[in-house]
Design an enzyme around this catalytic site. Structure first.
Site, PDB file in Angstrom:
ATOM      1  N   GLU A 299      -6.729   0.664  12.583  1.00 34.10           N
ATOM      2  CA  GLU A 299      -5.795   1.048  11.402  1.00 34.10           C
ATOM      3  C   GLU A 299      -4.972   2.283  11.651  1.00 34.10           C
ATOM      4  OE1 GLU A 299      -5.625  -0.421   8.169  1.00 34.10           O
ATOM      5  OE2 GLU A 299      -4.099   0.865   8.256  1.00 34.10           O
ATOM      6  N   ASP A 303      -0.777   2.735  11.697  1.00 32.43           N
ATOM      7  CA  ASP A 303      -0.330   3.647  10.774  1.00 32.43           C
ATOM      8  C   ASP A 303       0.613   4.469  11.282  1.00 32.43           C
ATOM      9  OD1 ASP A 303      -1.862   2.217   8.860  1.00 32.43           O
ATOM     10  OD2 ASP A 303      -3.210   4.049   8.517  1.00 32.43           O
ATOM     11  N   SER A 498      -1.937  -2.240   4.743  1.00 29.71           N
ATOM     12  CA  SER A 498      -1.853  -1.036   5.425  1.00 29.71           C
ATOM     13  C   SER A 498      -0.580  -1.000   6.140  1.00 29.71           C
ATOM     14  CB  SER A 498      -3.226  -1.405   6.375  1.00 29.71           C
ATOM     15  OG  SER A 498      -4.169  -1.480   5.859  1.00 29.71           O
ATOM     16  N   ASP A 541      14.828  -8.000  -5.084  1.00 31.41           N
ATOM     17  CA  ASP A 541      13.857  -8.506  -5.913  1.00 31.41           C
ATOM     18  C   ASP A 541      12.863  -9.533  -5.040  1.00 31.41           C
ATOM     19  OD1 ASP A 541      12.234  -9.353  -7.945  1.00 31.41           O
ATOM     20  OD2 ASP A 541      13.631  -9.971  -9.189  1.00 31.41           O
ATOM     21  N   GLY A 560      12.354  -9.752 -11.374  1.00 32.68           N
ATOM     22  CA  GLY A 560      11.766  -8.309 -12.019  1.00 32.68           C
ATOM     23  C   GLY A 560      10.649  -7.880 -11.614  1.00 32.68           C
ATOM     24  N   ASP A 562       6.761  -7.452 -10.716  1.00 28.11           N
ATOM     25  CA  ASP A 562       5.665  -8.439 -10.915  1.00 28.11           C
ATOM     26  C   ASP A 562       4.164  -7.508 -10.022  1.00 28.11           C
ATOM     27  OD1 ASP A 562       5.685  -9.195  -7.854  1.00 28.11           O
ATOM     28  OD2 ASP A 562       7.593  -9.956  -8.874  1.00 28.11           O
TER      29      ASP A 562
END
Ligand SMILES: *[C@@H]1O[C@H](CO)[C@@H](O)[C@H](O)[C@H]1NC(C)=O
Ligand SMILES: *[C@@H]1O[C@H](CO)[C@@H](O)[C@H](O)[C@H]1NC(C)=O
Ligand SMILES: *[C@@H]1O[C@H](CO)[C@@H](O)[C@H](O)[C@H]1NC(C)=O
Length: 581
Positions: A299, A303, A498, A541, A560, A562
């Site tokens: 992880e 990152d 992540s 979108d 839009g 969500d």
């Protein structure tokens, strides 16, 4: 009336010390009905065992700070961009002058300190604002202080043992001064590694297919293998390298012994972002966090590689949060206090975190405490980003559930929650994308119209499984599948939100770089801007896909906003236009 409270504290303490503790009438402050599922009672604890507790004090005017945070973050407000200094923010927290000058203000610090002295307990302030006190005491003393009986409990899945209680009390006279005492009734499962599903990837076989970052169209290969060149092309990341000073530092949070590896980053850049070979990151340590270069965390590597390769030229610091705190939740607050205490010249302006909790596992008091801490970062001009979770509507990870499970701090209105998308444009929702509605935080104004419109469009579907008056998340989405990383001297494809949170952090840091160069303030708390008429056009979108979980298909991504992909996927050039650059 309270004029004396700080001016002659010594006298008051001396007087109250003579009154026996028994004179304090106690009242239950927080309790849980039963041992939460996942934990088991494991007997009594030795009375002389030492524990560390934190007392979160009621801030002098948190609503005032909240109003101020929105004002400096809303492009429609005259104060937009005029972020507070740490000292200015402090005035709304625990402010001596506030207590001295405001008649009837609660004398929070002195009253709570007096109570602790009566019990011969010395507290240490562990936050720059002074709103968090830490006490170290024996279990028997804690039992007396809080009118309770601490016991041992085991977190069944991990075998980890903790000392907790089902209920604790505080003096009636102090109840309004104390938000919560922690850890007491919080049974939080230990933070787990996000499920990145690393699959070993034979880089050698695709070397010739390397995508050039200058491609005008996104190559089809980016559907299967997402490397920095794909990400740059899909989202229009700039290819020129930023000239950021330390004032535009990007912070990457690391938890649970996940260490970012220098050699893996070098390998990644050499193969996938040649222009940035030699770019690096520094390591900051909080709560006895380590920097073990013999143990590369998947992880942490992911990152740091996303951030350094995409935000070329932006200084990056990996903030390694150790376990020198009562539980992982305290680490989430300690990193905030660490950042606030960092001089502005090197303080991160963007913080990305790829770890999180399921909201129902945190008591509301603690969730609010964490959220207020992130609000302080927003007030002083820091963008706080979190991965939205990898379990669709079932929370941080796929789990069995009936009601949909919001993530934390995803439901905090002061963070920007980053969900997942996938494919070559037009992108679709990544099915793992955590999304839904908080049960603890109401829908904030900036997204009220979007949430209402979405709920109207899905009608009765899932009614009762989610909270229609809660804060909806995520706010935005980026690539969350088939992302290529280097880890343990090898190449892998990984997935999860992540991946998306550091990507968006990189983009925001690059916008900040341009803003600083133009002599303008950085973006700070993003959401009021992202949802504003100026900010919205910066997003493409996402209108297809969904985020299954809890035995359902989850929410559909629609036209839009969500609760799968938020406002959609960002475009760097459109974001520059949105900020007027
Ligand atoms: C950084 O400086 C170099 C050299 O002056 C320049 O070529 C480059 O365009 C600058 N980057 C940005 C983002 O302005
Ligand atoms: C990055 O920094 C670390 C720590 O200072 C150093 O050991 C490493 O060699 C550096 N890597 C590069 C590519 O400069
Ligand atoms: C739903 O959210 C609202 C607003 O945050 C909250 O007051 C309410 O308690 C929540 N309902 C449930 C069932 O958690």
């Amino acid at each position: 009336m309270r004029l004396y409270s700080l001016l002659s504290l010594a006298t008051i303490v001396a007087v109250t010390n003579t009154s026996p503790t028994g004179h304090r009438v106690m009242v239950v402050h927080e309790s849980v009905a039963a041992v939460p599922s996942g934990f088991a009672h494991a007997g009594s604890v030795a009375p002389d065992q030492e524990i560390t507790l934190r007392i979160a004090l009621t801030q002098s005017d948190i609503a005032g700070l909240q109003a101020k945070t929105y004002a400096v973050s809303d492009p429609a407000n005259a104060l937009y961009g005029r972020h507070l200094t740490v000292d200015e923010a402090r005035i709304w927290m625990i402010d001596d002058f506030f207590y001295v000058l405001t008649p009837n203000a609660p004398a929070t610090v002195s009253d709570v300190s007096a109570w602790l002295s009566e019990n011969e307990i010395t507290a240490t302030s562990v936050s720059p604002a002074g709103d968090l006190l830490e006490i170290k005491l024996t279990v028997s003393k804690a039992n007396t202080l809080l009118g309770t009986q601490f016991s041992a409990f085991t977190h069944i899945a991990s075998g980890k043992s903790v000392i907790r209680t089902l209920s604790y009390s505080v003096p009636v006279s102090l109840q309004s001064h104390i938000q919560f005492v922690h850890p007491t009734i919080a049974f939080v499962p230990p933070l787990s590694l996000p499920s990145v599903n690393a699959v070993k990837f034979k880089r050698d076989t695709v070397v010739e297919e390397r995508v050039e970052p200058t491609s005008a169209t996104v190559p089809a290969s980016c559907a299967a293998v997402v490397n920095p060149a794909c990400i740059e092309t899909i989202y229009n990341f700039p290819t020129d390298i930023a000239n950021s000073s330390a004032q535009n530092t990007l912070g990457v949070a690391g938890y649970i012994d996940q260490y970012a590896n220098f050699a893996d980053l070098a390998l990644f850049l050499k193969n996938l972002r040649l222009e940035l070979v030699g770019s690096n990151f520094t390591v900051s340590e909080v709560d006895n966090g380590q920097n073990d270069q013999t143990s590369a965390g998947v992880e942490a590597d992911l990152d740091v590689e996303m951030v350094v390769s995409l935000a070329g030229g932006v200084p990056t610091t990996f903030i390694s949060v150790g376990d020198d705190n009562a539980d992982d939740v305290d680490g989430f607050i300690d990193i905030v206090n660490f950042i606030i205490a960092t001089p502005i010249e090197t303080r991160p302006t963007v913080l990305t975190t790829s770890y999180g909790f399921n909201e129902p596992n945190l008591p509301i008091s603690l969730a609010v405490g964490i959220c207020n801490a992130y609000m302080q970062l927003g007030a002083i001009g820091i963008s706080v980003l979190f991965a939205s979770g990898d379990g669709g509507v079932s929370g941080v990870q796929a789990t069995e559930c009936t009601n949909f499970v919001p993530t934390a701090p995803g439901g905090c209105p002061f963070i920007t929650s980053v969900g997942g998308s996938t494919g070559v444009p037009p992108q679709v929702a990544a099915s793992l994308s955590g999304g839904g509605f908080s049960n603890y935080f109401p829908t904030p104004d900036y997204q009220a119209a979007d949430v209402a419109a979405y709920i109207t469009s899905i009608g009765d579907e899932y009614a009762g499984l989610y909270n229609a008056s809660g804060r909806g998340f995520p706010d935005v989405a980026m690539q969350a599948l088939n992302v290529e990383i280097a880890w343990m001297d090898d190449f892998w494809l990984v997935g999860g939100t992540s991946c998306a949170s550091p990507m968006f952090a990189a983009m925001i840091a690059l916008v900040n770089d341009r803003l600083i160069a133009a002599g303008r303030p950085v973006l700070g708390f993003l959401n009021p801007f992202l949802y504003s008429p100026a900010g919205r056009p910066a997003f493409n979108d996402v209108t297809s896909g969904n985020n299954p979980g809890c035995g359902t298909n989850g929410f559909p991504a629609l036209h839009g906003w969500d609760p799968v992909t938020g406002l959609g996927t960002p475009d760097f050039n459109l974001l520059l236009t949105a900020v007027g650059l």
